[in-house]
Design a protein around this motif. Structure first.
Motif, PDB file in Angstrom:
ATOM      1  N   VAL A 151       0.852  -1.185   0.000  1.00 61.36           N
ATOM      2  CA  VAL A 151       0.000   0.000   0.000  1.00 61.36           C
ATOM      3  C   VAL A 151       0.890   1.237   0.000  1.00 61.36           C
ATOM      4  CG1 VAL A 151      -1.926   1.175   1.095  1.00 61.36           C
ATOM      5  CG2 VAL A 151      -1.674  -1.310   1.361  1.00 61.36           C
ATOM      6  N   LEU A 152       0.752   2.051  -1.042  1.00 59.50           N
ATOM      7  CA  LEU A 152       1.449   3.338  -1.096  1.00 59.50           C
ATOM      8  C   LEU A 152       0.598   4.326  -0.315  1.00 59.50           C
ATOM      9  CD1 LEU A 152       2.406   3.365  -4.891  1.00 59.50           C
ATOM     10  CD2 LEU A 152       3.568   2.250  -2.974  1.00 59.50           C
ATOM     11  N   ALA A 153       1.134   4.824   0.791  1.00 69.07           N
ATOM     12  CA  ALA A 153       0.328   5.568   1.755  1.00 69.07           C
ATOM     13  C   ALA A 153       0.797   7.016   1.872  1.00 69.07           C
ATOM     14  CB  ALA A 153       0.393   4.877   3.108  1.00 69.07           C
ATOM     15  N   PRO A 154      -0.119   7.934   2.250  1.00 71.75           N
ATOM     16  CA  PRO A 154       0.206   9.350   2.184  1.00 71.75           C
ATOM     17  C   PRO A 154       0.824   9.984   3.413  1.00 71.75           C
ATOM     18  CG  PRO A 154      -2.130   9.090   2.591  1.00 71.75           C
ATOM     19  CD  PRO A 154      -1.545   7.698   2.454  1.00 71.75           C
ATOM     20  N   GLY A 155       0.697   9.376   4.609  1.00 72.78           N
ATOM     21  CA  GLY A 155       1.171  10.098   5.776  1.00 72.78           C
ATOM     22  C   GLY A 155       1.380   9.216   6.977  1.00 72.78           C
ATOM     23  N   PRO A 156       1.871   9.800   8.083  1.00 71.04           N
ATOM     24  CA  PRO A 156       2.227   9.018   9.276  1.00 71.04           C
ATOM     25  C   PRO A 156       1.054   8.220   9.854  1.00 71.04           C
ATOM     26  CG  PRO A 156       3.077  11.253   9.439  1.00 71.04           C
ATOM     27  CD  PRO A 156       2.183  11.236   8.253  1.00 71.04           C
ATOM     28  N   GLY A 157      -0.166   8.710   9.723  1.00 72.45           N
ATOM     29  CA  GLY A 157      -1.305   8.016  10.290  1.00 72.45           C
ATOM     30  C   GLY A 157      -1.869   6.911   9.436  1.00 72.45           C
ATOM     31  N   SER A 158      -1.300   6.700   8.254  1.00 74.81           N
ATOM     32  CA  SER A 158      -1.859   5.715   7.323  1.00 74.81           C
ATOM     33  C   SER A 158      -1.849   4.283   7.847  1.00 74.81           C
ATOM     34  CB  SER A 158      -1.130   5.789   5.977  1.00 74.81           C
ATOM     35  OG  SER A 158      -1.319   7.045   5.375  1.00 74.81           O
ATOM     36  N   PRO A 159      -0.762   3.801   8.475  1.00 71.91           N
ATOM     37  CA  PRO A 159      -0.795   2.410   8.947  1.00 71.91           C
ATOM     38  C   PRO A 159      -1.953   2.121   9.900  1.00 71.91           C
ATOM     39  CG  PRO A 159       1.457   3.207   8.917  1.00 71.91           C
ATOM     40  CD  PRO A 159       0.584   4.398   8.640  1.00 71.91           C
ATOM     41  N   ALA A 160      -2.239   3.022  10.807  1.00 73.14           N
ATOM     42  CA  ALA A 160      -3.354   2.813  11.735  1.00 73.14           C
ATOM     43  C   ALA A 160      -4.682   2.805  10.988  1.00 73.14           C
ATOM     44  CB  ALA A 160      -3.360   3.900  12.804  1.00 73.14           C
ATOM     45  N   GLU A 161      -4.803   3.661   9.986  1.00 71.96           N
ATOM     46  CA  GLU A 161      -6.031   3.699   9.184  1.00 71.96           C
ATOM     47  C   GLU A 161      -6.193   2.407   8.392  1.00 71.96           C
ATOM     48  OE1 GLU A 161      -8.276   6.798   6.087  1.00 71.96           O
ATOM     49  OE2 GLU A 161      -6.158   7.081   6.611  1.00 71.96           O
ATOM     50  N   ILE A 162      -5.094   1.904   7.846  1.00 73.51           N
ATOM     51  CA  ILE A 162      -5.133   0.642   7.098  1.00 73.51           C
ATOM     52  C   ILE A 162      -5.480  -0.514   8.035  1.00 73.51           C
ATOM     53  CG2 ILE A 162      -3.663  -1.016   5.877  1.00 73.51           C
ATOM     54  CD1 ILE A 162      -2.188   1.506   4.732  1.00 73.51           C
ATOM     55  N   ALA A 163      -4.900  -0.535   9.231  1.00 73.86           N
ATOM     56  CA  ALA A 163      -5.205  -1.593  10.196  1.00 73.86           C
ATOM     57  C   ALA A 163      -6.693  -1.582  10.552  1.00 73.86           C
ATOM     58  CB  ALA A 163      -4.355  -1.420  11.448  1.00 73.86           C
ATOM     59  N   ALA A 164      -7.265  -0.396  10.726  1.00 75.64           N
ATOM     60  CA  ALA A 164      -8.687  -0.297  11.061  1.00 75.64           C
ATOM     61  C   ALA A 164      -9.549  -0.839   9.933  1.00 75.64           C
ATOM     62  CB  ALA A 164      -9.051   1.155  11.366  1.00 75.64           C
ATOM     63  N   LEU A 165      -9.174  -0.534   8.689  1.00 77.13           N
ATOM     64  CA  LEU A 165      -9.940  -1.054   7.563  1.00 77.13           C
ATOM     65  C   LEU A 165      -9.844  -2.580   7.490  1.00 77.13           C
ATOM     66  CD1 LEU A 165     -10.540   0.256   4.092  1.00 77.13           C
ATOM     67  CD2 LEU A 165      -9.403  -1.955   4.240  1.00 77.13           C
ATOM     68  N   LEU A 166      -8.649  -3.125   7.706  1.00 82.35           N
ATOM     69  CA  LEU A 166      -8.477  -4.579   7.671  1.00 82.35           C
ATOM     70  C   LEU A 166      -9.356  -5.249   8.727  1.00 82.35           C
ATOM     71  CD1 LEU A 166      -4.611  -4.772   7.194  1.00 82.35           C
ATOM     72  CD2 LEU A 166      -6.333  -5.395   5.506  1.00 82.35           C
ATOM     73  N   ARG A 167      -9.407  -4.700   9.908  1.00 84.54           N
ATOM     74  CA  ARG A 167     -10.251  -5.266  10.957  1.00 84.54           C
ATOM     75  C   ARG A 167     -11.732  -5.200  10.551  1.00 84.54           C
ATOM     76  NH1 ARG A 167      -6.642  -2.171  14.202  1.00 84.54           N
ATOM     77  NH2 ARG A 167      -8.221  -0.539  14.478  1.00 84.54           N
ATOM     78  N   GLU A 168     -12.129  -4.061  10.012  1.00 80.82           N
ATOM     79  CA  GLU A 168     -13.532  -3.876   9.619  1.00 80.82           C
ATOM     80  C   GLU A 168     -13.940  -4.837   8.510  1.00 80.82           C
ATOM     81  OE1 GLU A 168     -16.360  -0.284   7.810  1.00 80.82           O
ATOM     82  OE2 GLU A 168     -14.379   0.159   8.639  1.00 80.82           O
ATOM     83  N   ARG A 169     -13.014  -5.184   7.635  1.00 82.67           N
ATOM     84  CA  ARG A 169     -13.323  -6.047   6.497  1.00 82.67           C
ATOM     85  C   ARG A 169     -13.099  -7.527   6.794  1.00 82.67           C
ATOM     86  NH1 ARG A 169     -15.400  -1.938   5.489  1.00 82.67           N
ATOM     87  NH2 ARG A 169     -14.928  -0.480   3.797  1.00 82.67           N
ATOM     88  N   GLY A 170     -12.789  -7.856   8.036  1.00 84.35           N
ATOM     89  CA  GLY A 170     -12.613  -9.262   8.399  1.00 84.35           C
ATOM     90  C   GLY A 170     -11.227  -9.803   8.142  1.00 84.35           C
ATOM     91  N   PHE A 171     -10.230  -8.908   8.042  1.00 80.47           N
ATOM     92  CA  PHE A 171      -8.845  -9.325   7.803  1.00 80.47           C
ATOM     93  C   PHE A 171      -7.936  -8.895   8.946  1.00 80.47           C
ATOM     94  CE2 PHE A 171     -10.569 -10.090   3.683  1.00 80.47           C
ATOM     95  CZ  PHE A 171      -9.744 -11.038   3.098  1.00 80.47           C
ATOM     96  N   GLY A 172      -8.475  -8.903  10.166  1.00 85.64           N
ATOM     97  CA  GLY A 172      -7.692  -8.518  11.332  1.00 85.64           C
ATOM     98  C   GLY A 172      -6.447  -9.341  11.564  1.00 85.64           C
ATOM     99  N   PRO A 173      -6.426 -10.662  11.258  1.00 88.11           N
ATOM    100  CA  PRO A 173      -5.198 -11.447  11.480  1.00 88.11           C
ATOM    101  C   PRO A 173      -4.059 -11.131  10.511  1.00 88.11           C
ATOM    102  CG  PRO A 173      -7.160 -12.853  11.495  1.00 88.11           C
ATOM    103  CD  PRO A 173      -7.583 -11.519  10.969  1.00 88.11           C
ATOM    104  N   SER A 174      -4.294 -10.286   9.531  1.00 83.27           N
ATOM    105  CA  SER A 174      -3.269  -9.997   8.521  1.00 83.27           C
ATOM    106  C   SER A 174      -2.023  -9.381   9.156  1.00 83.27           C
ATOM    107  CB  SER A 174      -3.813  -9.033   7.463  1.00 83.27           C
ATOM    108  OG  SER A 174      -4.932  -9.576   6.798  1.00 83.27           O
TER     109      SER A 174
END
Length: 412
Positions: A151-174
């Protein structure tokens, strides 16, 4: 605009800056009278080697390109880019504005190349999603168990935002790994799972590597049309799974094509059209505001937040839309002039697919089929249901479908 004798040099820079440049790239920057780039990129160039006038890109960037090139026409211009200028970089905009022949591109290894080298991932087997200037919801379409995604991400907060999306979509163990300042002496990598992500924001210059793992019980969404009906939020206005798969087959999406989805309902046709390829686009027309909002939520949840939703009734709502490559009519078929309008909007080779369940609309399709030909079929689906202590068939309402391709030069 630069003349043919003075092509614009487009120079890719890495996090290692000037020391990491090849001799030809350094020579182009030394010779430049004008240096254009982001402030971070310009700061990487030593003043003693690069004496040209420094011009930071204005914001927004893309509209400024033509005027800036005209302003400095005839001068030796060098434009700075991150990594490979032709990979999600300024090189594309310059090539479209000036033409490829007006550019001399000096690529640098991209962040994707660096990341795959550090991770031991084959580049050709790695999905790349950019959320720079785009919604992070785009990542949803790339989530499949066992796949590797950068994932090409725009800023320091992106990893946390990506982690939240993964959890919401059922990919929390990723597993997630953040790779910062790739190619420089400040490289750093840290990791965790989306479920347990607790790292503080880090360096803004990074990519996020995701090894997709679906949580037990999470819905499995395939890569082909015909997603489960349960994948959609809907009020009953939904083209059901098996009919939807047949409809997308008839529409035959190809990369880069645009669909008009008229009578969007829950947006399923436009959404699954766009999921077939990242370059496919769609406009959904829906007259009910509540349903239009629901379409937007479904599109974001299923990884195609770029689906355009127009609130209004066709054919009036079609005015001013870009010409489609294909049109699907799933509602409002009997509105006066609708079929005439969409047929006129289609170019030669464009496809029209219409579904209906009413006798009145079926009669109208029969008339158009007699005039233009195409395929007229009836789709009937039955589901096994309990009948006392036994099992029987319950038939869904049959759907009449007409599909036709417009011939080149057709005026009908």
């Amino acid at each position: 605009m630069s003349s043919a004798s003075t092509p614009v040099s487009v120079v890719g820079l890495g996090a290692d800056g000037w020391p990491g440049l090849a001799p030809a790239a350094r020579a182009a920057l030394r010779a430049a009278e004008v240096l254009v780039g982001g402030p971070r990129q310009l700061d990487l160039l030593p003043a003693e080697d690069c004496a040209g006038e420094r011009i930071p890109w204005p914001s927004p960037l893309r509209p400024a390109v033509p005027a800036l090139m005209r302003e400095h026409a005839g001068r030796r211009i060098a434009v700075l880019a991150s990594g490979d200028p032709m990979f999600y970089g300024i090189g594309r905009a310059l090539a479209e504005e000036l033409g490829p022949a007006a550019l001399l591109v000096h690529p640098h290894p991209s962040s994707v190349s660096y990341a795959c080298a550090r991770l031991g991932w084959p580049v050709e087997d790695t999905e790349v999603v950019t959320v720079v200037g785009r919604p992070v919801a785009r990542l949803s379409a790339a989530l499949h168990h066992g796949r590797r995604v950068l994932v090409l991400a725009p800023g320091p907060g992106s990893p946390a935002e990506i982690a939240a999306l993964l959890r919401e979509r059922g990919f929390g163990p990723s597993r997630m790994r953040v790779l910062e300042q790739l190619g420089s002496d400040r490289e750093r990598t840290y990791d965790g799972t989306a479920d347990g992500w607790a790292h503080a924001p880090g360096d803004p210059l990074h990519v996020v590597a995701v090894e997709c793992r679906r949580a037990p019980g999470a819905p499995r969404l395939g890569a082909t049309p015909g997603l489960p009906d349960s994948a959609y939020e809907h009020d009953g206005q939904l083209t059901k799974r098996h009919v939807r798969a047949a409809t997308l087959c008839a529409l035959a999406p190809a990369p880069g094509e645009l669909l008009w989805d008229i009578g969007g309902g829950s947006g399923s046709i436009g959404i699954e059209w766009m999921r077939t390829h990242p370059s496919c686009s769609a406009v959904t027309v829906e007259r009910v505001g509540e349903r239009a909002a629901r379409i937007g939520r479904n599109a974001a949840a299923l990884g195609v937040p770029g689906l355009r939703v127009v609130v209004g009734a066709a054919p009036a709502a079609l005015a001013g839309l870009p010409a489609p490559d294909a049109v699907f009519v799933g509602g409002g078929l009997t509105a006066p002039g609708l079929l005439d309008a969409v047929w006129a909007a289609l170019p030669g080779g464009g496809r029209l697919v219409v579904n209906t369940v009413t006798l009145e609309s079926e009669a109208l399709l029969g008339q158009w089929h007699r005039r233009l030909g195409g395929d007229l079929v009836k789709l009937a689906v039955s589901h096994a249901v309990p009948v006392g202590g036994f099992t029987g068939w319950r038939q869904a309402m049959p759907v009449t479908q007409w599909s036709v391709t417009k011939e080149e030069g057709s005026e009908i």
